[in-house]
Design an enzyme around this catalytic site. Sequence first.
Site, short mmCIF file in Angstrom:
data_model
loop_
_atom_site.label_atom_id
_atom_site.label_comp_id
_atom_site.label_asym_id
_atom_site.label_seq_id
_atom_site.Cartn_x
_atom_site.Cartn_y
_atom_site.Cartn_z
N ASP B 246 0.82 -1.21 0.00
CA ASP B 246 0.00 0.00 0.00
C ASP B 246 0.85 1.26 0.00
O ASP B 246 0.42 2.31 -0.46
CB ASP B 246 -0.92 0.01 1.21
CG ASP B 246 -1.96 -1.09 1.10
OD1 ASP B 246 -1.69 -2.21 1.53
OD2 ASP B 246 -3.03 -0.81 0.52
N ASN B 257 1.90 -2.90 4.19
CA ASN B 257 1.00 -3.74 3.40
C ASN B 257 0.03 -4.41 4.36
O ASN B 257 0.09 -4.23 5.58
CB ASN B 257 1.80 -4.78 2.59
CG ASN B 257 0.96 -5.47 1.53
OD1 ASN B 257 0.12 -4.84 0.89
ND2 ASN B 257 1.15 -6.76 1.36
#
Lengths: 380, 380
Positions: B246, B257
């Site tokens: 992310d 993440n």
Amino acid sequence: MNVTVRGRTRHYRTVTFYPTRKAVLLIELRRLPHEFKIVAAKNFRETAGAIHDMVVRGAGAIGATAAYGLAQGAFAFRGHDLPKFRRYVDTVCQMLKAARPTAVDPVNAMRKVRAAMRAGKTVTEQQQLALAAAEEFANEDVVHCEAIGRHGARLIRSGTKILTHCNAGWLAFVDVGSATAPMYAAQAQGKKFHVFCDETRPRSQGATLTAWELAQQRIPHQIIADNAAGHLMQRGEIDLVIVGSDRILGRTGEVANKIGTYTKAVLAKRHGIPFYVAIPLSTIDWKMKRGRDIPIEERDETEVLGAWGIPGDPHPAFSSRHPSCVTRHTYVRVANPASGARNPGFDVTPPELITGIITPAGIFRPKELWGRRHQLGLSD
Amino acid sequence: MNVTVRGRTRHYRTVTFYPTRKAVLLIELRRLPHEFKIVAAKNFRETAGAIHDMVVRGAGAIGATAAYGLAQGAFAFRGHDLPKFRRYVDTVCQMLKAARPTAVDPVNAMRKVRAAMRAGKTVTEQQQLALAAAEEFANEDVVHCEAIGRHGARLIRSGTKILTHCNAGWLAFVDVGSATAPMYAAQAQGKKFHVFCDETRPRSQGATLTAWELAQQRIPHQIIADNAAGHLMQRGEIDLVIVGSDRILGRTGEVANKIGTYTKAVLAKRHGIPFYVAIPLSTIDWKMKRGRDIPIEERDETEVLGAWGIPGDPHPAFSSRHPSCVTRHTYVRVANPASGARNPGFDVTPPELITGIITPAGIFRPKELWGRRHQLGLSD
């Protein structure tokens, strides 16, 4: 331990015997956490069925259940012919053993009961001795778990944040439990602490059984996804890990336990967090030489592909009305229907990741077990 | 990528634009894996709603959706007054941005579209330029993912057993995906390999979305409980880990993440298994200085306490009859009703656990990113 039903708190054991009716009373584990129910196995066949159908599970609990089942079977014999009685008891043992063929605890428990019966000179005497031995087996299970609690409670202080995995609680034993024993003992000493329960996919015993136990005992706790422990350790939110075990190798100190235990041990090591395994002595396997030889059961893939629960609104405060046909325990398929799964049920944690083994005889390093084998119950 | 519906295989993108109707077509992700359905957002308000309601999710996919939504909004303007048009477009941007206020991709995507529109001298010209820029944005997303695939495919050989976590597949982008891109490219090169999908509790994106993608693409795969990866690594059954992210900090190489990513990286390090993170350049955050500053969203506890799925028999071969009222997507409460949960949505993996970052510009060690910041798109 204590259970509160409709506002009334009472002490329960997972397994008890009701002498006047010769019934084995069991907490129906398959209904928990959604419903607390005691079921009565009225004869040894029903008791074997309850072991087979997993009404009861966990090493200590199925050992005691088989012991009571054997006493129950002995009482079912009518007559005074001792050789006939012995053959009848053989059949009872066979049936109770066949209910969970890979488990070692029922076998050991029934061996003890049969040894005690031999002192009886009549069928009636042997029947009474069988029940007394079964009761003694169950009481010993409790005494051992309490001793685990006494030793383990030293590891817990007020403010300690504990992580546990799966369920090694009183529901897996006659009472008290192994991994939970230090928590219950610390609570009795007035310590205030917090427990994180790994949900323990795929069967979710942490989210269902351990969380239910801790809630009943009013120990502050939260459930976390199995993915979350690493993050919480990174942020300093976990001080101590305590888990149970299905089998510890006395020769090497390797620990077989529910899948995911190894991962938590690796994470704990990285973060310098003490990692303990709490067990009764019966969990130690003195024969096997290598952890790699422990058979790892590959379980049904449907466990990974879905989940069991009670249908309902995720936010029941907003709405709790649902069609009556969906209020029972239901399986939902979560995963892509065309995909399969791998589902190993257990893993093996090597001794270098384990700070200590909490036993009824004290806390030992995993590599110490073999040197102390006589103290820990291995008879040559 | 390819989707087979009723025996017919067609190529789909997660997000496309239907010019004659001025509609944004989206794969309805909330129905997957149980139903494949394309929904049309007929105006920019519906497009904003689709982003808000998570019909579409994933950095690349919501970026392209917002870009198309902006073009859609531009076309909705009637008249020739440029200042009025600009104010109208401002409102459209505000609404699309507000649909997912913490996401950075829609903002960046719409900035590109608005920059392109400035070349137009009339409302009509600007409308056409908006659509052309949105199409370019979506096509670029695909080109970048394909480049990730070209670089990453080198890591995969025939026989490689790959682990992936969560969904960083084509459903999170316009097409191809990031973590899945090397797999799709390797498949196109004729390599035969096996993928383990972490189910990725609590939202199960691995069991639902990634498994669905791989099944559609006919890549051999199995879903595993998040607890099982450690055991499989111990047994030598995993050769390579590829995940998405992310946010990667360009200055430090830290990777945010989905929760559980850190745990897999720790396990991979212990077992000497290469651990790669696949990302488009837009995922690199060049400003933030420390991973500890990345805000970790604490999500609703109901995600941990239950699961979403389709009620049914776990063994449909034996029985598939169920009351019709339970055939829809249903939430089941798994956990003890009186227990709460902690639900951190993401974790941060330090650079020393990461073998490489697979980008459209090549594969780099995490600590190399800052030195190559100009090559990787950071303009001073």
